[in-house]
Each structure stands twice: as structure tokens, then as C-alpha cells.
Design an enzyme around this catalytic site. Structure first.
Site, PDB file in Angstrom:
ATOM      1  N   SER A  10       1.227  -0.972  -0.423  1.00 24.23           N
ATOM      2  CA  SER A  10      -0.197  -0.835   0.139  1.00 24.23           C
ATOM      3  C   SER A  10       0.554   1.682   0.183  1.00 24.23           C
ATOM      4  O   SER A  10       1.871   1.640   1.290  1.00 24.23           O
ATOM      5  CB  SER A  10      -0.803  -0.028   1.278  1.00 24.23           C
ATOM      6  N   HIS A  35      -1.429  -1.398  -4.036  1.00 28.32           N
ATOM      7  CA  HIS A  35      -2.173  -1.202  -3.315  1.00 28.32           C
ATOM      8  C   HIS A  35      -2.601   0.186  -3.508  1.00 28.32           C
ATOM      9  O   HIS A  35      -1.892   1.031  -2.813  1.00 28.32           O
ATOM     10  CB  HIS A  35      -2.591  -1.886  -2.571  1.00 28.32           C
ATOM     11  N   ASP A  37      -4.845   3.488  -1.937  1.00 28.87           N
ATOM     12  CA  ASP A  37      -6.236   3.620  -1.276  1.00 28.87           C
ATOM     13  C   ASP A  37      -6.671   5.111  -1.595  1.00 28.87           C
ATOM     14  O   ASP A  37      -6.449   6.189  -1.117  1.00 28.87           O
ATOM     15  CB  ASP A  37      -5.411   3.744   0.419  1.00 28.87           C
ATOM     16  N   MET A  39      -8.995   7.511  -0.543  1.00 29.99           N
ATOM     17  CA  MET A  39     -10.157   7.998   0.874  1.00 29.99           C
ATOM     18  C   MET A  39     -11.157   8.854   0.764  1.00 29.99           C
ATOM     19  O   MET A  39     -10.119  10.558  -0.077  1.00 29.99           O
ATOM     20  CB  MET A  39      -9.461   7.647   2.073  1.00 29.99           C
ATOM     21  N   HIS A  68      -8.463   0.671  -4.034  1.00 30.12           N
ATOM     22  CA  HIS A  68      -9.267   0.371  -2.760  1.00 30.12           C
ATOM     23  C   HIS A  68     -10.234   2.028  -2.689  1.00 30.12           C
ATOM     24  O   HIS A  68      -9.530   2.355  -2.057  1.00 30.12           O
ATOM     25  CB  HIS A  68      -8.789   0.186  -2.294  1.00 30.12           C
ATOM     26  N   MET A  70     -12.042   3.810  -0.866  1.00 29.01           N
ATOM     27  CA  MET A  70     -13.525   4.497   0.103  1.00 29.01           C
ATOM     28  C   MET A  70     -13.078   5.886   0.367  1.00 29.01           C
ATOM     29  O   MET A  70     -13.056   6.797   0.856  1.00 29.01           O
ATOM     30  CB  MET A  70     -12.046   4.123   1.179  1.00 29.01           C
ATOM     31  N   MET A 139     -11.290  -6.034   5.212  1.00 32.67           N
ATOM     32  CA  MET A 139     -10.243  -5.381   5.773  1.00 32.67           C
ATOM     33  C   MET A 139     -10.122  -6.146   7.590  1.00 32.67           C
ATOM     34  O   MET A 139     -11.141  -6.145   8.137  1.00 32.67           O
ATOM     35  CB  MET A 139     -11.260  -4.158   6.301  1.00 32.67           C
ATOM     36  N   GLY A 144      -9.656   3.583   7.384  1.00 34.57           N
ATOM     37  CA  GLY A 144      -8.701   4.713   6.891  1.00 34.57           C
ATOM     38  C   GLY A 144      -7.208   5.125   7.519  1.00 34.57           C
ATOM     39  O   GLY A 144      -7.165   5.911   6.869  1.00 34.57           O
ATOM     40  N   PHE A 145      -7.107   4.695   8.378  1.00 34.27           N
ATOM     41  CA  PHE A 145      -5.413   4.189   8.196  1.00 34.27           C
ATOM     42  C   PHE A 145      -4.656   3.325   8.421  1.00 34.27           C
ATOM     43  O   PHE A 145      -4.717   2.480   8.782  1.00 34.27           O
ATOM     44  CB  PHE A 145      -5.382   5.561   9.513  1.00 34.27           C
ATOM     45  N   GLY A 147      -1.097   1.623   9.481  1.00 36.81           N
ATOM     46  CA  GLY A 147      -0.439   1.570  11.000  1.00 36.81           C
ATOM     47  C   GLY A 147      -1.234   0.900  12.286  1.00 36.81           C
ATOM     48  O   GLY A 147      -0.739   1.302  12.993  1.00 36.81           O
ATOM     49  N   ASP A 177      -6.272  -6.707   4.586  1.00 37.06           N
ATOM     50  CA  ASP A 177      -6.225  -5.637   4.361  1.00 37.06           C
ATOM     51  C   ASP A 177      -6.119  -5.097   5.926  1.00 37.06           C
ATOM     52  O   ASP A 177      -6.930  -4.736   6.007  1.00 37.06           O
ATOM     53  CB  ASP A 177      -6.527  -4.682   3.820  1.00 37.06           C
ATOM     54  N   GLY A 178      -4.748  -5.007   5.786  1.00 35.43           N
ATOM     55  CA  GLY A 178      -4.859  -3.398   7.348  1.00 35.43           C
ATOM     56  C   GLY A 178      -3.783  -4.598   8.514  1.00 35.43           C
ATOM     57  O   GLY A 178      -3.974  -5.660   8.942  1.00 35.43           O
ATOM     58  N   GLY A 179      -2.809  -4.173   9.511  1.00 41.86           N
ATOM     59  CA  GLY A 179      -2.367  -4.731  10.182  1.00 41.86           C
ATOM     60  C   GLY A 179      -1.381  -6.363   9.698  1.00 41.86           C
ATOM     61  O   GLY A 179      -0.877  -6.265  10.569  1.00 41.86           O
ATOM     62  N   GLY A 199       1.005  -2.141   4.569  1.00 39.64           N
ATOM     63  CA  GLY A 199       2.468  -1.252   4.168  1.00 39.64           C
ATOM     64  C   GLY A 199       2.838  -0.718   5.126  1.00 39.64           C
ATOM     65  O   GLY A 199       3.949  -0.140   4.636  1.00 39.64           O
ATOM     66  N   SER A 200       2.422  -1.164   6.424  1.00 40.79           N
ATOM     67  CA  SER A 200       4.001  -0.488   7.411  1.00 40.79           C
ATOM     68  C   SER A 200       4.873  -1.151   7.254  1.00 40.79           C
ATOM     69  O   SER A 200       6.020  -0.865   7.904  1.00 40.79           O
ATOM     70  CB  SER A 200       2.973  -0.355   8.811  1.00 40.79           C
TER      71      SER A 200
END
Ligand code: DX5
Ligand code: ZN
Length: 220
Positions: A10, A35, A37, A39, A68, A70, A139, A144-145, A147, A177-179, A199-200
Site C-alpha cells: 500500500s 495497492h 488507497d 479516501m 481500493h 473508500m 479489511m 482509514g489509516f 499502522g 488489508d490492514g495490520g 503498508g507499514s
């Protein structure tokens, strides 16, 4: 089995002051997809990028742009994101009044269709559309964010979805997607996800060694 795993970094965690170079670096580092994002500060409490940025990035790589969305309402922007150079367009069912119509709009642009489920959104929202789509994006954080912490309760949903897809003998990817990190990536694959967004982890672990981080996520 690991051969079929795709890594979709991402760019939300990239350095936006040199976004073009970051995308080129991701390609060199072995990313399968990019990816993106999107928003709108309305569907989610954050603002990112629009079609103009995607258009500018498009000539820099042949990698699949995994977009993606959003944003709500989503329909008015499908054509613009398609023509900017998206390859996969993923939307949230809560962002449209008519899921079938949104799928149709993306198809008309000859793009792959994804539907995304927030952590608390049920499979029932998309069950009837699985025959018409290419991908489900699960998700594992509230959208939204970058990390945020992975929500392990989505593993069960991933397993259930995989079962339905197998039973119906469909060719639908499961993206998560996410964490996503080096510890939980094996679990999400085992549950049935075959595309991992990150991402992170990709941009920050091992002093930002993109290649190494992509490889670990792929192989772990
Ligand atoms: C969150 C986005 C994610 C996010 C992933 O709304 O959809 O793609 O950027 O970032 P990490 O991997 O840091 O959770
Ligand atoms: Zn995303």
C-alpha cells in the site's frame, strides 16, 4: 502454494514527496500489485489521493494497480478511476445503493471488480455477487489509516468465505488489508487469503528494505 501468493504494497505508507520513485522501487523490490488507497474524508475519516495522481503514476510501471475506493457515493467516480489507469477497482457495498449496478459500471470499463468488507461487515452483503466479481478484500482494520493493529476475528470470516468460494468452484481471490505483519501473514494465508496488502510492514521493517520485507511476507 506460496507461488500463488501475491503481495500488494500500500502506497499509503510511502513518502508522498517522491511517490513516483516509491512505485518504481516497489516494482524493483518484487511487488506483484500496487495497492492504492483512495479516501474521501466522508466514507472514512481521512483524505488521500484522487484519479489525477493515479494517471501520473500509470506510465511508471506495468504492475497491476489495485485501487481500493473508500469513497461514497462511489458510482460517480468509477469511470474516472478506470480511465486513470486502475486495473482492479474495489468498492465497499455500504458506499452504493445498488451493488449490482456498481459491479456493472466497473465491468463496462473492462476492469476487474473487487468488493471490500469492513471488519464488522458480514459475508451476507456480498454472497449473492460472488459469481460476478474477481476479488473480495477483507479489511482486518477499520478502513482509514495505516499502522493499525490486525483484528484476528476476521480470520474466521476469511475461512468461511474461502469455503463458500471453493464450494461454488469460483475463481475469486481473497485479499486481506490492514495490520499484516511477519507474524500474522502465515495465519491469513492458512485461512484462505491469497493477496496480502501491507503498508507499514513493507515500508518500515528492516529499515525500509522493501525487497526483504516483501519476500518475508511472501514466504513466511
Ligand atoms: C487502510 C488501508 C490499508 C492500509 C494498510 O484503510 O486500506 O491499505 O494502508 O496499511 P498497514 O499495512 O499499515 O495496516
Ligand atoms: Zn486498502
Amino acid at each position: 502454494m506460496n507461488n500463488s501468493i501475491k503481495i500488494s504494497p500500500s502506497i499509503l505508507s510511502a513518502d508522498f514527496s517522491k511517490l513516483g520513485n516509491e512505485v518504481i522501487s516497489l516494482e524493483k523490490a518484487g511487488a506483484d500489485y500496487i495497492h492504492i488507497d483512495v479516501m474521501d474524508g466522508h466514507f472514512v475519516p481521512n483524505l488521500t489521493i484522487g484519479p489525477e495522481v493515479i494517471k501520473k503514476l500509470r506510465p511508471l510501471t506495468n504492475k497491476v494497480f489495485d485501487v481500493h475506493l473508500m469513497i461514497s457515493p462511489v458510482d460517480n467516480f468509477i469511470k474516472e478511476f478506470a480511465r486513470a489507469g486502475s486495473d482492479i477497482i474495489t468498492f465497499h457495498p455500504e458506499a452504493t445503493h445498488d451493488t449490482a449496478k456498481t459491479i456493472e459500471l466497473i465491468r463496462k470499463e473492462n476492469k476487474k471488480v473487487g468488493i471490500s468488507l469492513k471488519p464488522n461487515s458480514s459475508i451476507d452483503l456480498i454472497k449473492n455477487y460472488l459469481e460476478q466479481i474477481d476479488l473480495v478484500l477483507i479489511m482486518s482494520v477499520e478502513p482509514g489509516f495505516a499502522g493499525q493493529k490486525f483484528m484476528p476475528q476476521v480470520l474466521e470470516k476469511t475461512k468461511n468465505l474461502k469455503e463458500i468460494i471453493n464450494k461454488k468452484n469460483l475463481n475469486v481471490d481473497i485479499e486481506i488489508d490492514g495490520g499484516i505483519n511477519f507474524e500474522n501473514c502465515a495465519k491469513v494465508k492458512k485461512a484462505g487469503a491469497n493477496i496480502l496488502v501491507s503498508g507499514s510492514t513493507i515500508f518500515k521493517e528492516n529499515n525500509g528494505d522493501l525487497k526483504k520485507n516483501i519476500e518475508i511476507l511472501r514466504k513466511n
